[in-house]
Scaffold this motif. Structure first.
Motif, mmCIF file in Angstrom:
data_model
loop_
_atom_site.group_PDB
_atom_site.id
_atom_site.type_symbol
_atom_site.label_atom_id
_atom_site.label_comp_id
_atom_site.label_asym_id
_atom_site.label_seq_id
_atom_site.Cartn_x
_atom_site.Cartn_y
_atom_site.Cartn_z
ATOM 1 N N UNK A 8 0.846 -1.191 0.000
ATOM 2 C CA UNK A 8 0.000 0.000 0.000
ATOM 3 C C UNK A 8 0.879 1.236 0.000
ATOM 4 N N UNK A 9 0.647 2.109 -0.953
ATOM 5 C CA UNK A 9 1.429 3.340 -1.001
ATOM 6 C C UNK A 9 0.983 4.299 0.096
ATOM 7 N N UNK A 10 1.845 5.287 0.356
ATOM 8 C CA UNK A 10 1.675 6.118 1.538
ATOM 9 C C UNK A 10 0.601 7.200 1.436
ATOM 10 N N UNK A 11 -0.137 7.272 0.340
ATOM 11 C CA UNK A 11 -1.228 8.234 0.238
ATOM 12 C C UNK A 11 -2.545 7.489 0.092
ATOM 13 N N UNK A 12 -3.487 7.767 1.008
ATOM 14 C CA UNK A 12 -4.818 7.181 0.937
ATOM 15 C C UNK A 12 -5.845 8.250 0.599
ATOM 16 N N UNK A 13 -6.903 7.858 -0.077
ATOM 17 C CA UNK A 13 -7.964 8.782 -0.486
ATOM 18 C C UNK A 13 -9.041 8.782 0.592
ATOM 19 N N UNK A 14 -9.066 9.855 1.392
ATOM 20 C CA UNK A 14 -10.115 10.012 2.393
ATOM 21 C C UNK A 14 -11.387 10.516 1.735
ATOM 22 N N UNK A 15 -12.503 9.836 1.990
ATOM 23 C CA UNK A 15 -13.744 10.092 1.252
ATOM 24 C C UNK A 15 -14.785 10.851 2.070
ATOM 25 N N UNK A 16 -14.332 11.624 3.047
ATOM 26 C CA UNK A 16 -15.270 12.377 3.874
ATOM 27 C C UNK A 16 -15.620 13.721 3.252
ATOM 28 N N UNK A 17 -14.727 14.259 2.418
ATOM 29 C CA UNK A 17 -14.913 15.608 1.870
ATOM 30 C C UNK A 17 -14.943 15.578 0.344
ATOM 31 N N UNK A 18 -15.753 14.699 -0.222
ATOM 32 C CA UNK A 18 -15.827 14.571 -1.672
ATOM 33 C C UNK A 18 -16.444 15.825 -2.297
ATOM 34 N N UNK A 19 -16.123 16.088 -3.576
ATOM 35 C CA UNK A 19 -16.680 17.276 -4.244
ATOM 36 C C UNK A 19 -18.197 17.184 -4.323
ATOM 37 N N UNK A 20 -18.840 18.340 -4.308
ATOM 38 C CA UNK A 20 -20.305 18.363 -4.307
ATOM 39 C C UNK A 20 -20.864 19.292 -5.378
ATOM 40 N N UNK A 21 -22.069 18.971 -5.829
ATOM 41 C CA UNK A 21 -22.917 19.871 -6.598
ATOM 42 C C UNK A 21 -24.029 20.291 -5.645
ATOM 43 N N UNK A 249 -11.052 17.093 -2.074
ATOM 44 C CA UNK A 249 -12.358 17.616 -2.490
ATOM 45 C C UNK A 249 -12.385 18.108 -3.930
ATOM 46 N N UNK A 250 -11.247 18.053 -4.613
ATOM 47 C CA UNK A 250 -11.199 18.587 -5.980
ATOM 48 C C UNK A 250 -10.088 17.916 -6.769
ATOM 49 N N UNK A 251 -10.181 18.036 -8.093
ATOM 50 C CA UNK A 251 -9.132 17.533 -8.977
ATOM 51 C C UNK A 251 -7.807 18.216 -8.651
ATOM 52 N N UNK A 252 -7.864 19.514 -8.357
ATOM 53 C CA UNK A 252 -6.640 20.277 -8.072
ATOM 54 C C UNK A 252 -5.930 19.729 -6.842
ATOM 55 N N UNK A 253 -6.692 19.436 -5.795
ATOM 56 C CA UNK A 253 -6.086 18.865 -4.597
ATOM 57 C C UNK A 253 -5.502 17.491 -4.885
#
Length: 372
Positions: A8-21, A249-253
Motif C-alpha cells: 500500500x502506497x503512503x497516500x490514501x484517499x479520504x472520502x469524507x470531503x468529496x466534491x459536491x454539486x 475535495x477537488x481535482x486540483x487537490x
C-alpha cells in the motif's frame, strides 16, 4: 509499507470531503479523481457509514468500475450514533456492505473511540462482532480510529491486543498539542507494535493555509511546494505508517497530492529541518497555555467547558478561521455536555487550581465574545 501481503502506497484517499454539486456528492468528478488516483498507483480508499453519501458514491466511482482485488476499501462502524441495541449497531455493517457493494472490507474500523463513545462498543460487544465478521471472510483486517488521550489509547490496546491497526490524528501542528496528543498517541501505537493509518494530516485543511510565519518558512525552503505537501510528507515520513489519508475535495487537490507523493521515499535532512523550524515557529505564536489537565473542570460549579473553549480560541488565533473555531467549541464543549463560556458565573474557583496560572475568567470572557 507492505502490510499483511498488501503493498500500500503512503497516500490514501479520504472520502469524507468529496466534491459536491450543491448538497449532493458530485459522482462524476469523484470518478475522475478515483481514476487519477488509481492511474498513479494508489489503492487505499477510506469511507465510513457516518459519511453521508460517501459509501454510495464510492460504489459508483470505484467498486463498480475496477476489479475488487485492485484496491483496498476501509469503512467504519459508529455504534455511538443513535444505537440502543447491539442489533442496531451491527446493522451498520450490513448497510455499509449494501451501500458500497464491496462484498468485503479490507479494513474495518470501530469509529472514533475515546471518552464516552467507547462504552457503546463495549456494551454492544462490537469487539466480538468484528472478529465474527472477520472469520466469515467479510473483513480482512480489524482496527479502530481514535480521538482522545494517549493514556486511554494504551488502555484500549492493552484490553484488545487483537486489534491489528489504529487510525490516529497526526500532523505537525498537533504533534505536541495537549488536546490532541498526536506524538504521544503515535508513540503508544508504536509501543504496542500497531501499524498506523494517519488521518487529519492537514488538520481538516487548516495546515494548507497555516500561520504566516510558517508559510514564510516553507516558501523560503521551496517556493513551488504547497503548504499541504509539507503536512502530508511530515506524516508519511513516520515509521510504521500504513498510509496517510487526505480528504481530497477537488481535482486540483488530487493533482497536488499526487505530484509529491507518487515517488515519495522520505524526507531529506534539510526538509526535516524545515519542518522542525515550522513547528517551532507555530509554537512561538502566543496561545492560551492550557494543557487540558481539566483540574478547573473538577471544581467549576457551573460545568463550563473551559479547556474546550480555550482549544477553540487557540484555533482562532492560529488559523484565523471562525467557522473552524466554532466547530471545535461545538465538539469539545456542547458535545461533551458542558456549558459555553458566556455562562461562566465568575466565581474564580478554577483559577485557584490552575497549574498554568491562567486568568481563566478573563479568557472565558474573550471566548464568549469571539465565539458568539
Amino acid at each position: 509499507m507492505g502490510y499483511l501481503g498488501k503493498d500500500i502506497k503512503k497516500l490514501g484517499f479520504g472520502l469524507m470531503r468529496l466534491p459536491k454539486n450543491g448538497e449532493v456528492i458530485d459522482v462524476e468528478q469523484t470518478k475522475e479523481m478515483v481514476d487519477r488516483f488509481m492511474e498513479a498507483g494508489f489503492t487505499y480508499f477510506d469511507t465510513a457509514w457516518a459519511y453521508a453519501g460517501s459509501e454510495d458514491a464510492i460504489r459508483q466511482a470505484l467498486v463498480e468500475r475496477y476489479p475488487r482485488d485492485s484496491f483496498q476499501l476501509a469503512t467504519k462502524n459508529a455504534a455511538w450514533i443513535n444505537c440502543k441495541t447491539r442489533e442496531e449497531a451491527a446493522a451498520q455493517f450490513d448497510t455499509s456492505l449494501k451501500q458500497t457493494g464491496a462484498g468485503y472490507f479490507d479494513f474495518y474500523l470501530l469509529h472514533n473511540l475515546g471518552e464516552h463513545r467507547t462504552r457503546f462498543f463495549d456494551d454492544f460487544q462490537m469487539w466480538d462482532f468484528v472478529q465474527e465478521k472477520k472469520k466469515e471472510g467479510l473483513i480482512r483486517h480489524v482496527g479502530f480510529s481514535f480521538h482522545s488521550t494517549a493514556e486511554e489509547l494504551e488502555e484500549l490496546l492493552k484490553n484488545h491486543p487483537e486489534m491489528e491497526f489504529v487510525q490516529l490524528q497526526i500532523n505537525y501542528g498537533d504533534w505536541e498539542n495537549p488536546a490532541v496528543q498526536s506524538r504521544a498517541c503515535y508513540e503508544v501505537a508504536r509501543k504496542y507494535g500497531k501499524p498506523v493509518v494517519i488521518m487529519e494530516p492537514v488538520k481538516g485543511g487548516m495546515l494548507a493555509n497555516p500561520p504566516k510565519p510558517v508559510v514564510d518558512i516553507f516558501k523560503a525552503a521551496d517556493p513551488h511546494a504547497s503548504c499541504a505537501s509539507w503536512a502530508i510528507r511530515f506524516a508519511a515520513e513516520l515509521e510504521g505508517v500504513i498510509t496517510v489519508l487526505s480528504g481530497m475535495s477537488s481535482i486540483e487537490q488530487m493533482e497536488d497530492n499526487l505530484s509529491y507523493m507518487k515517488d515519495f521515499t522520505g524526507l531529506s535532512e534539510e526538509q526535516r529541518k524545515t519542518l522542525n523550524e515550522a513547528r517551532e515557529a507555530m509554537a512561538r505564536i502566543p496561545l492560551i497555555p492550557c494543557t487540558t489537565c481539566n483540574y478547573c473542570a473538577k471544581v467549576c460549579p457551573n460545568h463550563i467547558g473551559i479547556s474546550g473553549s480555550f482549544t477553540a480560541m487557540n484555533y482562532l488565533t492560529l488559523y484565523k478561521d471562525p467557522g473552524a473555531a466554532r466547530h471545535q467549541e461545538e465538539w469539545l464543549v456542547n458535545g461533551h455536555g458542558k456549558k459555553r463560556a458566556a455562562e461562566c458565573i465568575q466565581c474564580g474557583r478554577c483559577e485557584e487550581v490552575c497549574p498554568q496560572h491562567i486568568s481563566i475568567r478573563k479568557e472565558l470572557e474573550k471566548a464568549a465574545a469571539a465565539l458568539a
